[in-house]
Scaffold this active site. Structure first.
Site, PDB file in Angstrom:
ATOM      1  N   GLU A  38       0.843  -1.211   0.000  1.00 23.32           N
ATOM      2  CA  GLU A  38       0.000   0.000   0.000  1.00 23.32           C
ATOM      3  C   GLU A  38       0.868   1.247   0.000  1.00 23.32           C
ATOM      4  OE1 GLU A  38      -3.134  -0.132  -1.109  1.00 23.32           O
ATOM      5  OE2 GLU A  38      -3.565  -1.495   0.544  1.00 23.32           O
ATOM      6  N   HIS A  39       0.465   2.213  -0.812  1.00 25.62           N
ATOM      7  CA  HIS A  39       1.217   3.468  -0.968  1.00 25.62           C
ATOM      8  C   HIS A  39       2.646   3.190  -1.447  1.00 25.62           C
ATOM      9  CE1 HIS A  39      -1.789   6.357   0.421  1.00 25.62           C
ATOM     10  NE2 HIS A  39      -2.213   5.371   1.198  1.00 25.62           N
ATOM     11  N   ASP A  73       2.864   2.314  -4.959  1.00 21.18           N
ATOM     12  CA  ASP A  73       2.850   2.428  -6.431  1.00 21.18           C
ATOM     13  C   ASP A  73       3.514   3.711  -6.912  1.00 21.18           C
ATOM     14  OD1 ASP A  73       0.638   3.949  -5.607  1.00 21.18           O
ATOM     15  OD2 ASP A  73      -0.770   3.064  -7.047  1.00 21.18           O
ATOM     16  N   GLY A  98     -13.135   2.934  -1.130  1.00 22.28           N
ATOM     17  CA  GLY A  98     -11.728   2.578  -1.319  1.00 22.28           C
ATOM     18  C   GLY A  98     -11.545   1.321  -2.149  1.00 22.28           C
ATOM     19  N   SER A 139     -13.786   4.471  -9.197  1.00 23.37           N
ATOM     20  CA  SER A 139     -13.465   5.412 -10.275  1.00 23.37           C
ATOM     21  C   SER A 139     -12.604   4.749 -11.346  1.00 23.37           C
ATOM     22  CB  SER A 139     -12.815   6.685  -9.737  1.00 23.37           C
ATOM     23  OG  SER A 139     -11.890   6.395  -8.735  1.00 23.37           O
ATOM     24  N   GLU A 151      -7.330  10.296 -14.569  1.00 22.29           N
ATOM     25  CA  GLU A 151      -7.601  10.479 -13.137  1.00 22.29           C
ATOM     26  C   GLU A 151      -6.709  11.584 -12.546  1.00 22.29           C
ATOM     27  OE1 GLU A 151      -8.815   7.134 -11.008  1.00 22.29           O
ATOM     28  OE2 GLU A 151      -7.867   7.763  -9.134  1.00 22.29           O
ATOM     29  N   ASP A 205      -4.635   0.873  -9.401  1.00 13.42           N
ATOM     30  CA  ASP A 205      -6.046   0.522  -9.606  1.00 13.42           C
ATOM     31  C   ASP A 205      -6.352   0.258 -11.084  1.00 13.42           C
ATOM     32  OD1 ASP A 205      -5.930   1.294  -6.956  1.00 13.42           O
ATOM     33  OD2 ASP A 205      -6.870   3.236  -7.320  1.00 13.42           O
ATOM     34  N   TYR A 245      -3.495  12.564   0.632  1.00 17.64           N
ATOM     35  CA  TYR A 245      -2.826  11.624  -0.266  1.00 17.64           C
ATOM     36  C   TYR A 245      -1.685  12.344  -1.000  1.00 17.64           C
ATOM     37  CZ  TYR A 245      -2.347   8.049  -3.913  1.00 17.64           C
ATOM     38  OH  TYR A 245      -1.863   7.084  -4.763  1.00 17.64           O
TER      39      TYR A 245
END
Ligand code: GLA
Length: 440
Positions: A58-59, A61, A156, A160, A202, A214, A266
């Site tokens: 997580e976090h 990428d 989460g 989107s 995005e 994602d 973020y």
């Protein structure tokens, strides 16, 4: 930023149930019906794309790191017809009822400029804008688009990205771009290019500075596999993930504390990581993870060189999280299918739990609702639990024994009720397939 929906008048939690995924025919029929009632007549086709949960990583990428997401069986369906000779979009969504939103493709521009597209339409218009900006398409026609989805929004779970990727595969087909490849023989290289366009949509048009995991999993996943994504070069490996063979399942707990990525937290995490990499004189924090793994340095040597405690904690999370991805992949590869038991399962538990702790204490992206969900799931017997996705609300995952999901769900629901929180929702995550044209 975290808006907990108010609890209802009765605080006795209902018996929790799993939110079902639609089957392809059912999802496509919903989108077609909405299309017919909004625009009259049939669409040219229906395309769909999945939401996702990240198993670990997580976090990482946007730090050039590794992550290990799976595609959910829950998907967004877009019924689409081309409008040759026009450059106008007309968009309706079952999740945002109202008259069609109209967008002039020639007026679309990045968020914060005169071309900004407000609301959810930015995710659709952004994809067409980005395909043209990337040089993958030119002079695309306008579209009529009707969207329906069983990916919960604001949870989460990448609703989107699911919308972007459903639209991207529709445009790919309708405009004959040939990037996604035929059904049954996906073109991974072409899909990576579609994913890059969706990330630009995005980042630039919707204005959310997300990192690309994602869209990669929505377009490049393989059923029955987790996607090991190397975010430095976009390389992917498909890691078999047959939890049912090991009598396990992955439960998703939607805390229903809405998460938002378009706000500053973020972006702030990204900036601090970039600043830390620059202090260390490396292109990204992946370089630090690789150096630590290779024995060239240690975190104890690296951390004191950073500017402040915030940088130190963020770097420690990213470096240890990248290592957890490698370790969990090793565990899964060494113990495929029914082998995920005994010491291998204990190792998986330790990695999931450590990931949550790192995100909570070092990266500071968890929330009271996520911590409560994780603690209650563990107490009820989960083999490890952690927040998933960007955090600040949203969802957690828990690895549970098959047949025990009901107990874990009840325990989490009871903990939420006792804490005066809105009832959580639950989904079962089975590793599912990528975006493409829906049957039916
Ligand atoms: C969000 C972003 C992803 C990723 C995760 C955290 O889901 O969209 O790009 O950064 O947060 O891992």
């Amino acid at each position: 930023m975290t808006g907990t929906r108010p609890p209802g008048p009765s605080r006795r939690p209902p018996q929790p149930s799993l939110r079902p995924a639609w089957d392809d025919a059912g999802g496509a029929a919903r989108a077609r019906d909405l299309f017919a009632s909004a625009f009259g007549g049939p669409p040219d086709g229906v395309w769909s794309a999945p939401g996702r949960v990240n198993v670990v990583g997580e976090h990482t990428d946007y730090n050039g790191g590794l992550c290990l997401p799976i595609a959910l069986p829950h998907r967004t369906y877009a019924a689409v017809a081309a409008r040759p000779g026009t450059r106008r979009l007309r968009l309706v969504s079952a999740q945002e009822p109202g008259p069609p939103r109209e967008v002039d493709l020639d007026a679309v521009g990045p968020a914060g400029t005169a071309g900004e597209v407000p609301g959810w339409a930015a995710y659709v218009a952004g994809v067409l804008w980005a395909l043209e900006a990337e040089g993958l398409a030119a002079g695309l026609p306008g579209l009529d688009v009707a969207v329906d989805s069983c990916v919960p929004a604001g949870a989460g779970l990448s609703s989107s990205a699911a919308l972007e990727c459903a639209v991207a595969t529709a445009v790919d087909d309708l405009a004959g771009l040939g990037l996604a490849g035929p059904a049954g023989a996906p073109d991974d290289g072409g899909r990576a290019r579609l994913a890059a366009a969706c990330v630009r949509a995005e980042n630039e048009v919707a204005g959310a500075p997300t990192g690309g995991m994602d869209q990669a999993v929505a377009l490049r996943a393989r059923p029955g596999h987790a996607l090991l994504l190397d975010c430095r070069d976009g390389h992917v490996e498909h890691v078999p993930l047959d939890l049912s063979a090991a009598d396990l399942e992955l439960l998703v707990i939607d805390t229903r504390a809405e998460h938002r990525l378009v706000d500053g937290q973020y972006a702030r995490r990204r900036q601090v990581c970039e600043a830390a990499a620059s202090v260390l004189g490396v292109p990204d924090l992946r370089a630090v993870a690789d150096a630590v793994r290779g024995g060239g340095t240690t975190l104890d040597e690296v951390l004191p060189r950073l500017a402040d405690d915030e940088q130190r904690r963020r770097v420690r999370h990213v470096v240890t999280e990248i290592e957890r991805v490698r370790e969990l992949v090793d565990v899964l590869r060494a113990a495929p299918g029914e082998g995920l038991a005994g010491p291998a399962l204990e190792r998986a538990r330790a990695l999931l739990d450590a990931s949550h702790e790192s995100l909570r204490a070092d990266y500071e992206v968890s929330s009271p609702e996520l911590d409560l969900a994780v603690a209650a799931a563990r107490r009820a017997g989960a083999h490890g639990a952690r927040m998933t996705g960007g955090g600040f609300g949203g969802s957690a995952i828990a690895l549970v024994q098959a047949g025990e999901a009901g107990e874990v769900m009840s325990a989490v629901a009871a903990a939420f009720s006792a804490g005066g929180l809105a009832d959580p929702a639950f989904l079962r995550a089975t590793a599912s397939g990528p975006a493409g044209r829906a049957a039916g």
